[in-house]
Scaffold this motif. Structure first.
Motif, PDB file in Angstrom:
ATOM      1  N   THR A  60       1.201  -0.989  -0.055  1.00 13.64           N
ATOM      2  CA  THR A  60      -0.373  -0.207   0.195  1.00 13.64           C
ATOM      3  C   THR A  60       0.563   1.361  -0.072  1.00 13.64           C
ATOM      4  OG1 THR A  60      -1.306  -1.016   0.974  1.00 13.64           O
ATOM      5  CG2 THR A  60      -1.752   1.244   1.227  1.00 13.64           C
ATOM      6  N   ASN A  61       1.880   1.546   0.525  1.00 11.23           N
ATOM      7  CA  ASN A  61       2.555   2.434   1.146  1.00 11.23           C
ATOM      8  C   ASN A  61       3.191   2.498  -0.095  1.00 11.23           C
ATOM      9  OD1 ASN A  61       1.888   2.840   3.271  1.00 11.23           O
ATOM     10  ND2 ASN A  61       3.517   2.212   4.475  1.00 11.23           N
ATOM     11  N   TYR A  62       3.984   1.896  -0.716  1.00 11.15           N
ATOM     12  CA  TYR A  62       4.974   1.265  -2.185  1.00 11.15           C
ATOM     13  C   TYR A  62       3.309   2.258  -3.112  1.00 11.15           C
ATOM     14  CZ  TYR A  62       6.765  -0.310  -6.668  1.00 11.15           C
ATOM     15  OH  TYR A  62       7.900  -0.442  -7.690  1.00 11.15           O
ATOM     16  N   ILE A  63       2.566   1.487  -3.414  1.00 11.05           N
ATOM     17  CA  ILE A  63       1.467   2.129  -4.641  1.00 11.05           C
ATOM     18  C   ILE A  63       1.336   4.015  -4.459  1.00 11.05           C
ATOM     19  CG2 ILE A  63      -0.809   2.235  -5.720  1.00 11.05           C
ATOM     20  CD1 ILE A  63      -0.626  -0.584  -5.112  1.00 11.05           C
ATOM     21  N   LEU A  64       1.103   4.201  -2.786  1.00  9.92           N
ATOM     22  CA  LEU A  64       0.555   5.594  -2.381  1.00  9.92           C
ATOM     23  C   LEU A  64       2.088   6.388  -3.133  1.00  9.92           C
ATOM     24  CD1 LEU A  64      -1.135   5.368   0.870  1.00  9.92           C
ATOM     25  CD2 LEU A  64      -1.631   5.982  -1.399  1.00  9.92           C
ATOM     26  N   ARG A  69       5.017  10.534  -6.473  1.00 10.35           N
ATOM     27  CA  ARG A  69       6.105  11.287  -7.079  1.00 10.35           C
ATOM     28  C   ARG A  69       4.998  11.494  -8.607  1.00 10.35           C
ATOM     29  NH1 ARG A  69      11.127   9.412  -5.676  1.00 10.35           N
ATOM     30  NH2 ARG A  69      11.684   9.767  -7.574  1.00 10.35           N
ATOM     31  N   ASP A  70       4.410  10.812  -9.120  1.00  6.40           N
ATOM     32  CA  ASP A  70       4.147  11.003 -10.080  1.00  6.40           C
ATOM     33  C   ASP A  70       3.010  12.210 -10.082  1.00  6.40           C
ATOM     34  OD1 ASP A  70       4.570   8.958 -11.278  1.00  6.40           O
ATOM     35  OD2 ASP A  70       2.803   7.731 -11.439  1.00  6.40           O
ATOM     36  N   MET A  71       2.426  12.687  -9.465  1.00  2.00           N
ATOM     37  CA  MET A  71       1.295  13.876  -8.863  1.00  2.00           C
ATOM     38  C   MET A  71       2.547  14.660  -8.848  1.00  2.00           C
ATOM     39  SD  MET A  71      -1.277  13.556  -8.907  1.00  2.00           S
ATOM     40  CE  MET A  71      -1.928  15.210  -8.398  1.00  2.00           C
ATOM     41  N   GLU A  72       3.055  15.093  -7.991  1.00  2.00           N
ATOM     42  CA  GLU A  72       4.237  16.139  -8.124  1.00  2.00           C
ATOM     43  C   GLU A  72       5.054  16.533  -9.268  1.00  2.00           C
ATOM     44  OE1 GLU A  72       6.713  14.951  -4.808  1.00  2.00           O
ATOM     45  OE2 GLU A  72       5.365  14.671  -3.026  1.00  2.00           O
ATOM     46  N   ARG A  73       5.693  14.847 -10.465  1.00  2.00           N
ATOM     47  CA  ARG A  73       5.907  15.599 -11.099  1.00  2.00           C
ATOM     48  C   ARG A  73       5.365  15.553 -12.450  1.00  2.00           C
ATOM     49  NH1 ARG A  73       6.047  12.010 -15.511  1.00  2.00           N
ATOM     50  NH2 ARG A  73       5.065  10.312 -14.231  1.00  2.00           N
ATOM     51  N   PHE A  74       3.717  16.082 -12.526  1.00  2.00           N
ATOM     52  CA  PHE A  74       3.430  16.628 -13.249  1.00  2.00           C
ATOM     53  C   PHE A  74       3.457  17.750 -12.563  1.00  2.00           C
ATOM     54  CE2 PHE A  74       0.622  12.052 -13.342  1.00  2.00           C
ATOM     55  CZ  PHE A  74       1.490  11.447 -15.338  1.00  2.00           C
ATOM     56  N   LYS A  75       3.008  18.476 -11.465  1.00  2.00           N
ATOM     57  CA  LYS A  75       2.803  19.265 -11.378  1.00  2.00           C
ATOM     58  C   LYS A  75       4.185  20.139 -11.625  1.00  2.00           C
ATOM     59  CE  LYS A  75       2.214  22.913  -7.453  1.00  2.00           C
ATOM     60  NZ  LYS A  75       2.147  22.891  -5.453  1.00  2.00           N
ATOM     61  N   ARG A  76       5.735  19.881 -11.393  1.00  2.00           N
ATOM     62  CA  ARG A  76       5.903  20.100 -11.795  1.00  2.00           C
ATOM     63  C   ARG A  76       6.565  20.788 -13.381  1.00  2.00           C
ATOM     64  NH1 ARG A  76       9.340  16.554  -9.431  1.00  2.00           N
ATOM     65  NH2 ARG A  76      10.253  15.823 -11.841  1.00  2.00           N
ATOM     66  N   LEU A  77       6.406  19.964 -13.937  1.00  2.00           N
ATOM     67  CA  LEU A  77       6.297  19.922 -15.085  1.00  2.00           C
ATOM     68  C   LEU A  77       5.068  20.808 -15.534  1.00  2.00           C
ATOM     69  CD1 LEU A  77       6.190  15.845 -16.355  1.00  2.00           C
ATOM     70  CD2 LEU A  77       8.106  17.706 -16.564  1.00  2.00           C
ATOM     71  N   TRP A  78       3.993  20.761 -15.915  1.00  2.00           N
ATOM     72  CA  TRP A  78       2.816  22.640 -15.617  1.00  2.00           C
ATOM     73  C   TRP A  78       3.449  23.182 -15.423  1.00  2.00           C
ATOM     74  CZ3 TRP A  78      -0.895  24.189 -17.742  1.00  2.00           C
ATOM     75  CH2 TRP A  78      -1.483  25.223 -17.084  1.00  2.00           C
ATOM     76  N   PHE A  88      -4.358  17.218 -17.050  1.00  2.00           N
ATOM     77  CA  PHE A  88      -5.287  15.721 -17.480  1.00  2.00           C
ATOM     78  C   PHE A  88      -4.537  15.332 -16.746  1.00  2.00           C
ATOM     79  CE2 PHE A  88      -6.122  18.662 -21.690  1.00  2.00           C
ATOM     80  CZ  PHE A  88      -7.392  19.803 -20.670  1.00  2.00           C
ATOM     81  N   GLU A  89      -3.415  14.296 -17.011  1.00  2.00           N
ATOM     82  CA  GLU A  89      -2.637  13.214 -17.030  1.00  2.00           C
ATOM     83  C   GLU A  89      -3.473  13.027 -14.821  1.00  2.00           C
ATOM     84  OE1 GLU A  89      -1.566  10.589 -17.794  1.00  2.00           O
ATOM     85  OE2 GLU A  89      -2.104  11.627 -19.932  1.00  2.00           O
ATOM     86  N   ALA A  90      -2.478  14.512 -14.344  1.00  2.00           N
ATOM     87  CA  ALA A  90      -3.069  14.750 -12.319  1.00  2.00           C
ATOM     88  C   ALA A  90      -4.422  14.179 -12.207  1.00  2.00           C
ATOM     89  CB  ALA A  90      -2.568  15.874 -12.584  1.00  2.00           C
ATOM     90  N   TYR A  91      -5.340  14.685 -13.461  1.00  2.00           N
ATOM     91  CA  TYR A  91      -6.564  14.757 -12.921  1.00  2.00           C
ATOM     92  C   TYR A  91      -7.428  13.648 -13.294  1.00  2.00           C
ATOM     93  CZ  TYR A  91     -11.625  15.374 -13.314  1.00  2.00           C
ATOM     94  OH  TYR A  91     -12.953  15.310 -13.516  1.00  2.00           O
ATOM     95  N   SER A  92      -6.549  13.221 -14.653  1.00  2.00           N
ATOM     96  CA  SER A  92      -7.023  11.466 -14.084  1.00  2.00           C
ATOM     97  C   SER A  92      -6.621  10.761 -13.044  1.00  2.00           C
ATOM     98  CB  SER A  92      -6.567  11.042 -15.853  1.00  2.00           C
ATOM     99  OG  SER A  92      -6.292   9.440 -16.040  1.00  2.00           O
ATOM    100  N   LEU A  93      -5.076  10.667 -12.667  1.00  2.00           N
ATOM    101  CA  LEU A  93      -4.600  10.337 -11.538  1.00  2.00           C
ATOM    102  C   LEU A  93      -5.637  10.216 -10.473  1.00  2.00           C
ATOM    103  CD1 LEU A  93      -2.476   7.720 -10.941  1.00  2.00           C
ATOM    104  CD2 LEU A  93      -1.084   9.860 -10.301  1.00  2.00           C
TER     105      LEU A  93
END
Length: 106
Positions: A60-64, A69-78, A88-93
């Protein structure tokens, strides 16, 4: 961002991961020798930094951590280039895992 909540969808993914790990850890004779994950405690990046017994909580911790990390990456890229595909990727996630939508996405 902080640790994300454990939703039903995250729990389901963790159970599936645990099931897959248990299948991989079976010996040829069907015996179980234990199952371990190699990962960096900082946020679930697979590495050889630490060997941790695979449990449902670890999965569970691994998945979270991966999602965070994906959300932080999407925010940084945005923030870097304002390409709406990252929003859109962040919203979808968030929708995929039943998380609330962060303000930067809205």
């Amino acid at each position: 961002m902080g640790m994300l909540p454990v939703t039903d969808r995250v729990s389901e993914r963790a159970k599936n991961l645990m099931t897959q790990l248990l299948e991989c850890c079976k010996g040829d004779d069907g015996s179980f020798n234990g199952c371990f994950l190699f990962f960096d405690e900082d946020c679930g990046i697979i590495s050889q930094k630490k060997i941790i017994p695979a449990t449902l909580q670890v999965c569970t911790n691994y998945i979270l951590c991966q999602i965070e990390r994906d959300m932080e990456r999407f925010k940084r890229l945005w923030e870097d280039d304002k390409n709406p595909c990252f929003v859109f990727e962040a919203y979808s996630l968030c929708r995929e895992h039943d998380f609330s939508i962060p303000g930067w996405v809205l």
